[in-house]
Design a protein around this motif. Structure first.
Motif, PDB file in Angstrom:
ATOM      1  N   PHE A   1      70.872  60.069 115.691  1.00 37.60           N
ATOM      2  CA  PHE A   1      69.556  60.708 115.551  1.00 37.60           C
ATOM      3  C   PHE A   1      68.520  60.022 116.441  1.00 37.60           C
ATOM      4  N   TRP A   2      67.444  60.774 116.686  1.00 39.03           N
ATOM      5  CA  TRP A   2      66.280  60.213 117.360  1.00 39.03           C
ATOM      6  C   TRP A   2      65.363  59.684 116.278  1.00 39.03           C
ATOM      7  N   GLY A   3      64.739  58.570 116.506  1.00 40.23           N
ATOM      8  CA  GLY A   3      63.834  58.051 115.498  1.00 40.23           C
ATOM      9  C   GLY A   3      62.803  57.112 116.087  1.00 40.23           C
ATOM     10  N   ALA A   4      61.761  56.892 115.319  1.00 43.62           N
ATOM     11  CA  ALA A   4      60.714  55.965 115.741  1.00 43.62           C
ATOM     12  C   ALA A   4      61.234  54.544 115.600  1.00 43.62           C
ATOM     13  N   VAL A   5      60.947  53.749 116.602  1.00 46.78           N
ATOM     14  CA  VAL A   5      61.330  52.341 116.556  1.00 46.78           C
ATOM     15  C   VAL A   5      60.094  51.509 116.852  1.00 46.78           C
ATOM     16  N   PRO A   6      60.037  50.323 116.287  1.00 52.82           N
ATOM     17  CA  PRO A   6      58.874  49.484 116.575  1.00 52.82           C
ATOM     18  C   PRO A   6      58.821  49.137 118.059  1.00 52.82           C
ATOM     19  N   GLY A   7      57.652  49.217 118.629  1.00 51.78           N
ATOM     20  CA  GLY A   7      57.491  48.899 120.040  1.00 51.78           C
ATOM     21  C   GLY A   7      57.295  47.412 120.259  1.00 51.78           C
ATOM     22  N   ASP A   8      57.660  46.953 121.424  1.00 56.26           N
ATOM     23  CA  ASP A   8      57.465  45.547 121.763  1.00 56.26           C
ATOM     24  C   ASP A   8      56.033  45.278 122.192  1.00 56.26           C
ATOM     25  N   ALA A   9      55.386  46.278 122.731  1.00 48.80           N
ATOM     26  CA  ALA A   9      54.040  46.097 123.258  1.00 48.80           C
ATOM     27  C   ALA A   9      53.024  46.033 122.126  1.00 48.80           C
ATOM     28  N   ASP A  10      51.998  45.247 122.344  1.00 50.09           N
ATOM     29  CA  ASP A  10      50.891  45.131 121.399  1.00 50.09           C
ATOM     30  C   ASP A  10      49.712  45.921 121.978  1.00 50.09           C
ATOM     31  N   PRO A  11      49.451  47.139 121.456  1.00 45.51           N
ATOM     32  CA  PRO A  11      48.402  47.968 122.063  1.00 45.51           C
ATOM     33  C   PRO A  11      47.022  47.322 122.024  1.00 45.51           C
ATOM     34  N   ALA A  12      46.719  46.548 121.006  1.00 44.10           N
ATOM     35  CA  ALA A  12      45.414  45.880 120.932  1.00 44.10           C
ATOM     36  C   ALA A  12      45.287  44.843 122.050  1.00 44.10           C
ATOM     37  N   ALA A  13      46.355  44.109 122.312  1.00 46.44           N
ATOM     38  CA  ALA A  13      46.332  43.104 123.380  1.00 46.44           C
ATOM     39  C   ALA A  13      46.230  43.774 124.749  1.00 46.44           C
ATOM     40  N   ILE A  14      46.927  44.888 124.917  1.00 46.07           N
ATOM     41  CA  ILE A  14      46.844  45.630 126.174  1.00 46.07           C
ATOM     42  C   ILE A  14      45.419  46.153 126.378  1.00 46.07           C
ATOM     43  N   ALA A  15      44.825  46.679 125.316  1.00 46.11           N
ATOM     44  CA  ALA A  15      43.442  47.174 125.400  1.00 46.11           C
ATOM     45  C   ALA A  15      42.492  46.048 125.783  1.00 46.11           C
ATOM     46  N   GLU A  16      42.684  44.880 125.201  1.00 48.03           N
ATOM     47  CA  GLU A  16      41.843  43.724 125.527  1.00 48.03           C
ATOM     48  C   GLU A  16      41.979  43.356 127.003  1.00 48.03           C
ATOM     49  N   LYS A  17      43.200  43.364 127.526  1.00 50.64           N
ATOM     50  CA  LYS A  17      43.422  43.032 128.937  1.00 50.64           C
ATOM     51  C   LYS A  17      42.763  44.055 129.855  1.00 50.64           C
ATOM     52  N   ILE A  18      42.899  45.339 129.520  1.00 53.17           N
ATOM     53  CA  ILE A  18      42.292  46.390 130.347  1.00 53.17           C
ATOM     54  C   ILE A  18      40.771  46.280 130.313  1.00 53.17           C
ATOM     55  N   LEU A  19      40.220  46.045 129.130  1.00 48.29           N
ATOM     56  CA  LEU A  19      38.765  45.919 129.002  1.00 48.29           C
ATOM     57  C   LEU A  19      38.264  44.713 129.788  1.00 48.29           C
ATOM     58  N   THR A  20      38.923  43.586 129.648  1.00 46.14           N
ATOM     59  CA  THR A  20      38.518  42.377 130.371  1.00 46.14           C
ATOM     60  C   THR A  20      38.617  42.587 131.875  1.00 46.14           C
ATOM     61  N   ALA A  21      39.711  43.182 132.339  1.00 41.54           N
ATOM     62  CA  ALA A  21      39.891  43.429 133.772  1.00 41.54           C
ATOM     63  C   ALA A  21      38.831  44.394 134.302  1.00 41.54           C
ATOM     64  N   THR A  22      38.496  45.408 133.518  1.00 41.65           N
ATOM     65  CA  THR A  22      37.484  46.379 133.947  1.00 41.65           C
ATOM     66  C   THR A  22      36.116  45.723 134.058  1.00 41.65           C
TER      67      THR A  22
END
Length: 165
Positions: A66-87
């Motif tokens: 079956f297809w199913g949701a799996v926990p992601g390795d990426a931390d979206p909050a940390a990615i958002a922080e990096k994008i905001l800081t870089a911007t």
């Protein structure tokens, strides 16, 4: 989502606070919006609140039968922080304005920006961010903000930079 106390009474009797809220997603349009927000804050005596909105999106994978949701390795909050800081670094370099506040909020982009802009002097957004279709005049977030905001909305088009402060 919004830690401010809601103001009561007719909207025309409530003075806006000195915040200029700007949506930031790392796109060139959001960088222009940030530049314009800072210019406007300087001319009006306010401060800028740069808001990066993120959403956790489940990953899907084939797991045997079956297809199913799996926990992601990426931390979206940390990615958002990096994008905001870089911007912010890209726009202001090492000399960030003392009147700049940054925050990342989980949720839908237009809903979060509209919520954060309640009581603000102005909301500034780029005409299209990441995910917009190149042929559209306005992206879905900027259109929703322009239609539903309780404060004035400035939608930034093109590459014209603000005048020197």
């Amino acid at each position: 989502m919004n830690d401010r106390i809601a103001q009561t009474g007719p909207a025309d009797q409530v003075a806006p606070d000195d915040r200029i809220v700007v949506g930031v997603d790392g796109s060139d349009a959001s960088k222009q919006a940030l530049r314009w927000a800072q210019f406007l804050a300087g001319t009006m005596g306010g401060h800028v609140e740069a808001v990066m909105v993120w959403q956790a999106v489940p990953s899907y994978a084939w797991a045997g039968a079956f297809w199913g949701a799996v926990p992601g390795d990426a931390d979206p909050a940390a990615i958002a922080e990096k994008i905001l800081t870089a911007t912010v670094d890209d726009v202001f370099g090492s000399t960030r304005p003392s009147t700049l506040r940054t925050l990342q909020v989980e949720g839908g982009a237009s809903e979060v920006l509209l919520s954060q802009a309640q009581g603000a002097r102005m909301l500034v957004v780029g005409s299209r961010g990441h995910g917009g279709f190149a042929g559209l005049l306005l992206g879905s977030v900027s259109a929703a903000c322009a239609e539903h905001a309780t404060c004035p909305v400035l939608v930034i088009h093109g590459t014209t930079t603000p005048p020197p402060a």
